[in-house]
Design a protein around this motif. Structure first.
Motif, PDB file in Angstrom:
ATOM      1  N   VAL A 285       0.851  -1.193   0.000  1.00  7.38           N
ATOM      2  CA  VAL A 285       0.000   0.000   0.000  1.00  7.38           C
ATOM      3  C   VAL A 285       0.884   1.239   0.000  1.00  7.38           C
ATOM      4  CG1 VAL A 285      -1.935   1.182   1.122  1.00  7.38           C
ATOM      5  CG2 VAL A 285      -1.680  -1.279   1.410  1.00  7.38           C
ATOM      6  N   ALA A 286       0.565   2.186  -0.865  1.00  8.34           N
ATOM      7  CA  ALA A 286       1.309   3.442  -0.964  1.00  8.34           C
ATOM      8  C   ALA A 286       1.170   4.244   0.336  1.00  8.34           C
ATOM      9  CB  ALA A 286       0.771   4.248  -2.143  1.00  8.34           C
ATOM     10  N   PRO A 287       2.105   5.171   0.594  1.00  5.81           N
ATOM     11  CA  PRO A 287       1.984   6.002   1.805  1.00  5.81           C
ATOM     12  C   PRO A 287       0.711   6.838   1.775  1.00  5.81           C
ATOM     13  CG  PRO A 287       4.117   6.338   0.705  1.00  5.81           C
ATOM     14  CD  PRO A 287       3.287   5.510  -0.214  1.00  5.81           C
ATOM     15  N   ILE A 288       0.063   6.925   2.940  1.00  3.48           N
ATOM     16  CA  ILE A 288      -1.148   7.748   3.082  1.00  3.48           C
ATOM     17  C   ILE A 288      -0.820   8.820   4.113  1.00  3.48           C
ATOM     18  CG2 ILE A 288      -3.615   7.726   3.672  1.00  3.48           C
ATOM     19  CD1 ILE A 288      -2.966   5.722   1.444  1.00  3.48           C
ATOM     20  N   PRO A 289      -1.024  10.087   3.811  1.00  2.00           N
ATOM     21  CA  PRO A 289      -0.698  11.137   4.782  1.00  2.00           C
ATOM     22  C   PRO A 289      -1.437  10.924   6.103  1.00  2.00           C
ATOM     23  CG  PRO A 289      -1.565  12.070   2.712  1.00  2.00           C
ATOM     24  CD  PRO A 289      -1.614  10.586   2.580  1.00  2.00           C
ATOM     25  N   ALA A 290      -0.705  11.075   7.218  1.00  2.00           N
ATOM     26  CA  ALA A 290      -1.296  10.797   8.522  1.00  2.00           C
ATOM     27  C   ALA A 290      -1.921  12.043   9.124  1.00  2.00           C
ATOM     28  CB  ALA A 290      -0.250  10.207   9.456  1.00  2.00           C
ATOM     29  N   ASP A 291      -2.832  12.668   8.394  1.00  7.41           N
ATOM     30  CA  ASP A 291      -3.580  13.747   9.036  1.00  7.41           C
ATOM     31  C   ASP A 291      -5.057  13.637   8.694  1.00  7.41           C
ATOM     32  OD1 ASP A 291      -1.716  15.692   6.814  1.00  7.41           O
ATOM     33  OD2 ASP A 291      -3.798  15.118   6.463  1.00  7.41           O
ATOM     34  N   GLY A 292      -5.902  14.204   9.559  1.00  5.93           N
ATOM     35  CA  GLY A 292      -7.345  14.113   9.366  1.00  5.93           C
ATOM     36  C   GLY A 292      -7.768  12.659   9.300  1.00  5.93           C
ATOM     37  N   ILE A 293      -8.597  12.342   8.325  1.00  6.03           N
ATOM     38  CA  ILE A 293      -9.114  10.985   8.194  1.00  6.03           C
ATOM     39  C   ILE A 293      -8.003  10.010   7.784  1.00  6.03           C
ATOM     40  CG2 ILE A 293      -9.873  11.133   5.792  1.00  6.03           C
ATOM     41  CD1 ILE A 293     -12.466   9.752   6.701  1.00  6.03           C
ATOM     42  N   GLY A 294      -6.867  10.549   7.339  1.00  2.51           N
ATOM     43  CA  GLY A 294      -5.696   9.726   7.028  1.00  2.51           C
ATOM     44  C   GLY A 294      -5.192   8.981   8.258  1.00  2.51           C
ATOM     45  N   LEU A 295      -5.405   9.548   9.456  1.00  5.81           N
ATOM     46  CA  LEU A 295      -5.018   8.859  10.694  1.00  5.81           C
ATOM     47  C   LEU A 295      -5.794   7.558  10.834  1.00  5.81           C
ATOM     48  CD1 LEU A 295      -4.940  11.825  13.239  1.00  5.81           C
ATOM     49  CD2 LEU A 295      -2.987  10.475  12.448  1.00  5.81           C
ATOM     50  N   ALA A 296      -7.101   7.621  10.560  1.00  5.71           N
ATOM     51  CA  ALA A 296      -7.946   6.424  10.664  1.00  5.71           C
ATOM     52  C   ALA A 296      -7.554   5.397   9.607  1.00  5.71           C
ATOM     53  CB  ALA A 296      -9.417   6.795  10.536  1.00  5.71           C
ATOM     54  N   ILE A 297      -7.227   5.871   8.411  1.00  5.19           N
ATOM     55  CA  ILE A 297      -6.813   4.944   7.353  1.00  5.19           C
ATOM     56  C   ILE A 297      -5.527   4.234   7.761  1.00  5.19           C
ATOM     57  CG2 ILE A 297      -6.043   4.765   4.949  1.00  5.19           C
ATOM     58  CD1 ILE A 297      -7.835   7.185   4.303  1.00  5.19           C
TER      59      ILE A 297
END
Ligand code: TXA
Ligand code: MG
Length: 310
Positions: A285-297
């Motif tokens: 899985v590619a990097p997902i930014p860890a902010d907002g709903i990205g934290l939950a992802i």
């Protein structure tokens, strides 16, 4: 409740917006359960750093039958307690139109028929189930008045339906079935004694063992995990890896080509399940930014990638 308020709420939900709705237990933040991005928006508004599966609210047994498999035992309890504060966790139908994000990728779905005229009418007129967790910010108490909802969520949602004070005031009892056994997953105002009176003695509280592991047989897992192993923050896939992309990293399939986190959340479980079906090797899985709903992802991806006993 004004007819035009109901119509406005239905219109908002139909267009993917969020409406706080009254129920007999607590107020909920509702979205069209078949619209993944609208459901993702609920998590954003609640500020939840992780995805919990949500309860699907329906207005008729016929609507429930399209979503889950209802055993005769479950049907008997629905007859007795619906509309009312009893939620059933049941096996999801394969062709269910509900977004995979509602049940956080699990193969079960929680459903209930709320006992509040305004919300029943909204669901009926929308003609779709609504996903609705309690209308509080993560970590705060569940609101039982429209004023509590407004002070907690302010203008982050599109509309609040004022249906007065919630008469029960605490969240619904949640049950599931393990063969013929009723298992209470969350206590509420429908008590064990009431369930025993309606169902017979085969009712018990769910207990995790002291190490926190789930011991009851059946599918009570609290989160989805793929069969394949999962590698996170991947920009260069290895040979044979199935890459789930995001933004500039295209991959075999993309959570969101434009880098939209709400869209990524709505695709997350669907794409993990697809990848798991298509690959015999591992999933990257590619990097997902860890902010907002990205934290939950990122939280869900980490859980899905964690080593586990099989
Ligand atoms: O009274 C209520 O149930 C309120 C009103 C708005 O209907 N709703 C509510 O939703 O309390 P929420 O999201 O705050 O709590 C839902 C609970 C969570 O603890 C979740 O883990 C559990 O239901 N749940 C949902 N789907 C599940 C599933 N498939 N398996 C096990 N637990 C599930
Ligand atoms: Mg809650």
């Amino acid at each position: 409740m004004l007819k035009q308020d109901i119509e406005q709420a239905v219109e908002i939900l139909r267009n993917g917006g969020l409406v706080a709705v009254p129920t007999e237990t607590v107020y909920g933040i509702a979205a069209d359960a078949t619209n993944g991005e609208a459901v993702a928006h609920i998590f954003e508004v609640k500020g939840r750093p992780h995805f919990n599966p949500l309860i699907c609210h329906i207005s008729s047994i016929a609507m429930a039958e399209k979503l889950v498999n209802i055993s005769p035992q479950a049907a008997a309890l629905m007859q007795k307690f619906w509309p009312g504060p009893l939620t059933f966790v049941l096996p999801k139908k394969n062709n269910s139109p509900v977004s995979g994000l509602v049940s956080a990728g699990l193969d079960t779905l929680a459903i209930r028929m709320p006992d509040h005229k305004a919300t029943q009418t909204i669901i009926e007129e929308l003609d779709r189930p609504i996903a609705a967790p309690s209308a509080n910010l993560s970590g705060k108490i569940s609101p039982t008045t429209a004023a509590h909802v407004t002070s907690g969520l302010g203008n982050t949602i599109d509309m609040v339906i004022n249906g007065g004070d919630c008469k029960e005031g605490i969240e619904s009892t949640i049950i599931t079935f393990n063969n013929d056994q009723v298992i209470i997953l969350r206590p509420g105002t429908i008590t064990k004694a009431m369930l025993i009176e309606a169902y017979g003695p085969n009712v018990s509280e769910f207990k995790a063992s002291s190490d926190g592991k789930i011991t009851a047989p059946g599918q009570l897992a609290s989160h989805y995990a793929p069969e394949a192993s999962l590698r996170l923050n991947v920009t260069e896939p290895r040979d044979g890896e199935y890459l789930i992309g995001f933004g500039d990293i295209k991959g075999d399939i993309s959570l969101s080509e434009t880098g939209n986190l709400r869209q990524a959340a709505s695709n997350l479980f669907k794409h993990l399940i697809t990848a798991d079906t298509l690959t015999s090797g591992s999933i990257a899985v590619a990097p997902i930014p860890a902010d907002g709903i990205g934290l939950a992802i990122n939280d869900r991806l980490k859980r899905a990638a964690a080593p586990r006993d099989k």
